[in-house]
Enzyme design. Structure first.
Site, PDB file in Angstrom:
ATOM      1  N   GLU A  80      -3.237  -4.690  10.407  1.00 61.01           N
ATOM      2  CA  GLU A  80      -2.874  -3.823   9.285  1.00 61.01           C
ATOM      3  C   GLU A  80      -4.002  -3.795   8.261  1.00 61.01           C
ATOM      4  O   GLU A  80      -3.832  -3.270   7.163  1.00 61.01           O
ATOM      5  CB  GLU A  80      -1.557  -4.266   8.653  1.00 61.01           C
ATOM      6  CG  GLU A  80      -1.573  -5.614   7.989  1.00 61.01           C
ATOM      7  CD  GLU A  80      -0.284  -5.837   7.195  1.00 61.01           C
ATOM      8  OE1 GLU A  80       0.769  -5.930   7.826  1.00 61.01           O
ATOM      9  OE2 GLU A  80      -0.351  -5.899   5.962  1.00 61.01           O
ATOM     10  N   CYS A 112       3.180  -6.907  10.779  1.00 60.74           N
ATOM     11  CA  CYS A 112       2.770  -8.189  11.364  1.00 60.74           C
ATOM     12  C   CYS A 112       2.984  -8.303  12.867  1.00 60.74           C
ATOM     13  O   CYS A 112       2.629  -9.328  13.452  1.00 60.74           O
ATOM     14  CB  CYS A 112       3.488  -9.337  10.660  1.00 60.74           C
ATOM     15  SG  CYS A 112       2.977  -9.550   8.948  1.00 60.74           S
ATOM     16  N   HIS A 234       7.474 -15.759  14.065  1.00 58.37           N
ATOM     17  CA  HIS A 234       6.524 -15.232  13.076  1.00 58.37           C
ATOM     18  C   HIS A 234       6.623 -16.032  11.774  1.00 58.37           C
ATOM     19  O   HIS A 234       7.715 -16.431  11.358  1.00 58.37           O
ATOM     20  CB  HIS A 234       6.794 -13.747  12.820  1.00 58.37           C
ATOM     21  CG  HIS A 234       5.980 -13.205  11.689  1.00 58.37           C
ATOM     22  ND1 HIS A 234       4.607 -13.213  11.717  1.00 58.37           N
ATOM     23  CD2 HIS A 234       6.333 -12.678  10.489  1.00 58.37           C
ATOM     24  CE1 HIS A 234       4.155 -12.708  10.578  1.00 58.37           C
ATOM     25  NE2 HIS A 234       5.183 -12.377   9.821  1.00 58.37           N
TER      26      HIS A 234
END
Lengths: 345, 135
Positions: A80, A112, A234
């Protein structure tokens, strides 16, 4: 069976501690460290971006894969923080590693989880027999606005995976994706810093998708948490993945090797992949690994991976995450502001 | 806005800056980096492409404290002549280090970094720099 032929990680050498950032804004460092389970984060140098970090990851993956780069049929990067709004990063990386010109390249974007998307698509192309090897990369140098919670976590780094069907060091047994339209975090076109929905990023976003994806893949595979040696979720901070894992029934021992956020920060598209790389650094043949990414917007990709004997032979052909974590230079907030180009002329 | 000269130069140098591609004279064995069309040693035009090793040692170095305008963001920075493991010498910035750790003979490895940016809207030139190898 299709799996991981090689993997490589990279994190920049510079670090800034939570205390150093908190000192500038008059905030309680101990409360932040305890609340977010973060100690320090990586900072890219002036000459580093998601392309240079992606190259380092790819080169480390090639050291372990021991394959001819010309046989890599796809190079995908998820990020990103691409250096160009219009011009691919993937073509630069393909050129550096010598995969050009007979190679399919693309840049992926999904907050993400863009890195796990890249790996996911490589897996599909190899399984379909369209390419021999695919290189999936997650790399970011994301920014958090000054005096904002994200400033404590937004970091740089990531990992790359070469996917193939021969001589794998770990096989991918199952994949699963879980996606809805959930506006928890975004950055509008032309804006420098992202914005987010505060607490809305928790239950309806991170936890709904991570738990949904992890439960979905375990149901699909007929497995339960106790069947796994390791699990990686994550890591926007150190706290969220541990809470998700606990809700699912995983123990701290299963999650500890892949929990990199406290010492690295959130490397965004590289985050869960970096956790997987750190886990592969210590895994042994027969170990079963669950990895679940998360991307705001929102969605999660899950993989179930079984480690094979080859890992023992190739693990030390490239630097481990632990070795990179120990090789660091601490900087103060002024240097951080300079390295992140936060002062505009 | 067209910046054709800088773009074409950056593009032309990609093989050497990205992949350390050199050439070796098939007649006398001299290695050229960047590659040349005619051997300055024996005047041969017969070359074989080779890739340079990524590790070597510092042959000489200095610290630049007053750079040209395009490198002012990096000031002060270390720049060194690196003798690669096959004897070829090249010039490179040394990054991610304390200047006090720089010594002639210190082992280094080449890494991929941004070299120069044509402002905030122009092309980014990538290439090699070096970092110290941990002993």
């Amino acid at each position: 069976m299709v799996g991981i032929v090689g993997y490589g990680a990279y994190i920049p050498k510079y670090r800034i501690k939570v205390e150093e950032i908190a000192k500038i804004w008059g905030e309680d460092a101990e409360a932040l460290k305890e609340g977010l389970l973060l100690e320090e984060k990586t900072v890219p140098y002036l000459d580093q971006d998601s392309v240079t970090i992606g190259v380092e990851e790819a080169q480390n993956a090639l050291k372990r894969a021991l394959v001819n780069p010309e046989e890599i049929g796809a190079v995908y990067i998820g990020s990103e923080s691409p250096p160009y709004a219009v011009k691919p990063s993937s073509s630069i990386i393909a050129e550096v590693i010598g995969a050009i010109p007979e190679v399919h390249t693309a840049d992926y974007e999904f907050a993400c989880k863009a890195g796990s998307e890249a790996v996911f698509v490589c897996y599909g192309l190899v399984k379909a027999g369209l390419i021999k090897y695919g290189l999936g990369i997650g790399a970011d140098t994301s920014q958090g606005a000054p005096h904002e919670p994200l400033e404590y976590s937004a970091a740089a780094g990531g990992a790359a995976f070469i996917i193939g069907s021969e001589d794998t060091l770990a096989d991918i047994l199952e994949t699963y994706s879980y996606t809805t339209d959930t506006p928890d975090f975004w950055r509008r076109d032309g804006e420098f810093y992202p914005r987010h929905g505060g607490r809305f990023t928790g239950e309806p976003a991170y936890f709904k998708h991570v738990l949904g994806s992890a439960k979905g893949i375990m149901k699909k595979a007929g497995l339960k948490p106790t069947d796994f040696t390791y699990a990686i979720f994550h890591q926007p901070n150190g706290k969220f993945p541990l809470r998700a894992g606990k809700i699912l029934g995983f123990t701290m021992d299963q999650m500890r090797p892949g929990l990199v956020a406290p010492k690295v920060g959130n490397t965004y598209s590289g985050c869960s992949l970096l956790g997987l790389a750190a886990t592969l650094d210590v895994a042994h043949s027969g170990d079963l690994i669950l990895i679940t990414s998360f991307g705001s917007g929102a969605g999660s990709d899950s993989f179930i991976i079984k480690v094979k004997e080859k890992i023992e032979k190739v693990r030390h052909l490239a630097p481990t995450v632990k070795e990179m974590l120990e090789d660091k230079i601490y900087i103060d907030y002024g240097t951080y502001v300079r390295y992140r180009r936060m002062i505009k002329e | 806005m067209v910046t054709a000269v800088k773009v074409s130069k950056t593009w032309r140098e990609i093989p050497q800056r990205y992949r350390l591609e050199a050439n070796k004279c098939n007649n006398c064995g001299k290695i050229f980096f960047p590659p040349r069309l005619i051997c300055s040693n024996c005047k041969s035009r017969d070359f074989a492409p080779i890739k340079l090793p990524k590790e070597g040692k510092i042959y000489s170095f200095t610290i630049i404290r007053t750079p040209s305008s395009e490198f002012k963001d990096y000031s002060p920075f270390a720049i060194a002549i690196i003798e690669l493991d096959n004897g070829v010498k090249l010039m490179s910035q040394v990054v991610d280090c304390d200047f006090n750790d720089l010594e002639i003979g210190t082992r280094v490895k080449l890494v991929f970094r941004k070299i120069q940016e044509d402002g905030s809207s122009g092309i980014i030139a990538y290439g090699y720099k070096c970092v110290l190898v941990k002993s």
